[in-house]
Write a protein that holds these residues in place. Structure first.
Motif, short mmCIF file in Angstrom:
data_model
loop_
_atom_site.label_atom_id
_atom_site.label_comp_id
_atom_site.label_asym_id
_atom_site.label_seq_id
_atom_site.Cartn_x
_atom_site.Cartn_y
_atom_site.Cartn_z
N UNK A 244 21.49 43.94 48.23
CA UNK A 244 21.60 43.40 49.58
C UNK A 244 20.44 42.44 49.83
N UNK A 245 20.52 41.67 50.92
CA UNK A 245 19.52 40.65 51.14
C UNK A 245 18.16 41.21 51.52
N UNK A 246 18.13 42.21 52.40
CA UNK A 246 16.86 42.61 52.98
C UNK A 246 16.74 44.13 53.05
N UNK A 247 15.50 44.61 52.94
CA UNK A 247 15.22 46.03 53.04
C UNK A 247 14.06 46.31 53.99
N UNK A 248 13.94 45.46 55.01
CA UNK A 248 12.99 45.65 56.10
C UNK A 248 13.64 45.16 57.37
N UNK A 249 13.33 45.78 58.52
CA UNK A 249 13.94 45.33 59.78
C UNK A 249 13.46 43.96 60.24
N UNK A 250 12.25 43.57 59.84
CA UNK A 250 11.71 42.24 60.19
C UNK A 250 10.90 41.72 59.01
N UNK A 251 10.59 40.43 59.08
CA UNK A 251 9.74 39.83 58.05
C UNK A 251 8.31 40.33 58.10
#
Length: 442
Positions: free
Chosen positions: A141-148
């Protein structure tokens, strides 16, 4: 010879790291008829509220390098040729270049499995390689954090990514994944024993002469860093959000968030045409189209680049942004044309400007944005009222300080104000009516 040059450049960078970067030459470049046409277009947009910067290279010559609008509205600081912009995901080509440099040095291979660099890789990811991460074909998946800006460690971010359920088996699809490039940044750190920004500078940025590019290391004067704006409010800067210990964190590191200047992007373009950073063999691998960007896509992802054939030859490109900062980098390699455009206002993004700039560069028809007319309060008041367009769309116009405000409350009016092409208006109005009906029922 290249190794000696890199060492000398790195030594110079380390010697000056303790001080803020001096400003680059602030005089804009507007060269020839093409430069004047490009400048006229952006100047019209500037009058409508556009803020950002544009660099255009053709045939090895910089025909335009200039800032537009305001870098900081509160302090009335204009955008300058040496203003600092955020690259967003245009960081990815630089991370990919660092991986290829490490391959040149014999430190790794793009065919290496990720299990060489990370412990406890699950069985479903055993076949995942660095090439899969480079081409967004890993299945992650693209991301594994809620924000940068979530303060994650390298180990925690890698654990999340490697413990996740894959969207498809490695090599069996395409899904743009920021996470893949965060893992590549971790590989750079593990291989070099240095933090990503320092390693990137040594491997890629310094050999390219890009001493004004980085996350924090260049230490730009605050007045040079362009602020972002949304709905008229000052969003601030990404630089201001990555000042804490350990930042930039792993939702951003390696996949986005680098800062740069127009002049450094011109240097980057020049370096990619020579052996300054990568050998000819590495550049062939770097730019080789590998994975289609979705079913039926005309573009293919290479190592950090999207590649496609156009009427103007091969286009090598990438863009980036967070919805406020937006940057577009287009390299028409057969024609020797490069366009780098950045914007800092959410409502006036760089992406929508690219087609017109491309048309100007290649001598195709285009329309200038409307000129801004300065009217007296009396003249503005005389234009207030309700208007009906030929489509039947109704808008209300009222005089406000220094201008007119136009509003509507029905789908046809929204389509008119949004500039929706005529062929799309019926669909736009239908969807707008459905949305209004859904909201009303809720």
């Amino acid at each position: 010879m290249r190794q000696v040059t890199r060492a000398a450049l790195l030594g110079l960078a380390l010697a000056t790291a303790a001080t803020a970067r001096p400003s680059e030459a602030t005089a804009p470049v507007v060269q020839g008829d093409l430069g004047r046409k490009l400048d006229a277009y952006l100047s019209r947009l500037e009058a409508l509220g556009y803020s950002g910067g544009l660099a255009v290279v053709k045939g090895g010559e910089t025909v335009l390098l200039k800032g537009y609008g305001q870098a900081d509205r509160e302090r009335a600081l204009p955008m300058r040729p040496d203003s600092v912009f955020n690259l967003g995901s245009i960081t990815k080509p630089m991370t990919a270049a660092a991986i290829l440099r490490l391959q040149e040095l014999g430190k790794l291979k793009t065919s290496d499995p990720v299990s060489r660099f990370f412990d406890g890789v699950p069985a479903d990811k055993a076949a995942m390689t660095l090439e899969h991460l480079l081409t967004h074909s890993s299945g992650l998946e693209s991301d594994f954090s809620p924000t940068d800006y979530e303060p994650t460690t390298r180990e925690e971010y890698a654990r999340r990514a490697l413990a996740s359920k894959l969207l498809f088996a490695p090599g069996q699809g395409y899904e743009y994944a920021n996470s893949g490039y965060s893992l590549l940044a971790a590989v750079v750190e593990k291989t070099t024993g240095k933090d990503y920004e320092s390693a990137l500078a040594e491997l890629v940025l310094e050999p390219a002469g890009m001493v004004e590019t980085g996350y924090r290391a260049p230490r730009w004067d605050a007045a040079r860093v362009a602020h972002g704006y949304e709905d008229g409010a000052d969003w601030g800067t990404i630089l201001g959000r990555i000042q804490g210990p350990g930042a930039p964190f792993w939702a951003l590191r390696g996949n986005g968030g680098l800062h740069t200047t127009l002049a450094d992007m011109v240097r980057w373009d020049a370096a990619l045409r020579t052996d300054a950073v990568l050998t000819a063999a590495s550049r062939e691998s770097y730019f080789r189209p590998r994975v289609a960007e979705g079913p039926g896509a005309v573009s293919h992802y290479a190592f950090g680049w999207a590649i496609e054939k156009t009427p103007h030859g091969t286009l090598v490109q990438h863009n980036g942004g967070n919805g406020i900062y937006v940057a577009e980098l287009l390299r028409f390699v057969d024609e020797g044309v490069t366009i780098f455009l950045a914007s800092t206002v959410a409502e006036l993004k760089a992406t929508r400007v690219v087609p017109a700039l491309t048309a100007i560069v290649f001598g195709e028809p285009y329309e200038l944005p409307p000129a801004v007319a300065r009217l007296s309060p009396e003249a503005l008041g005389a234009r207030a009222g309700r208007y009906r367009a030929p489509s039947g769309a109704e808008v209300a116009v009222r005089a406000v300080e220094n201008g007119l405000e136009i509003a509507t409350s029905e789908p046809r009016g929204f389509a008119l104000l949004a500039g929706v092409p005529a062929a799309e208006r019926e669909r736009y109005e239908r969807l707008g009516a459905r949305t209004a009906d859904t909201a009303g029922r809720a």
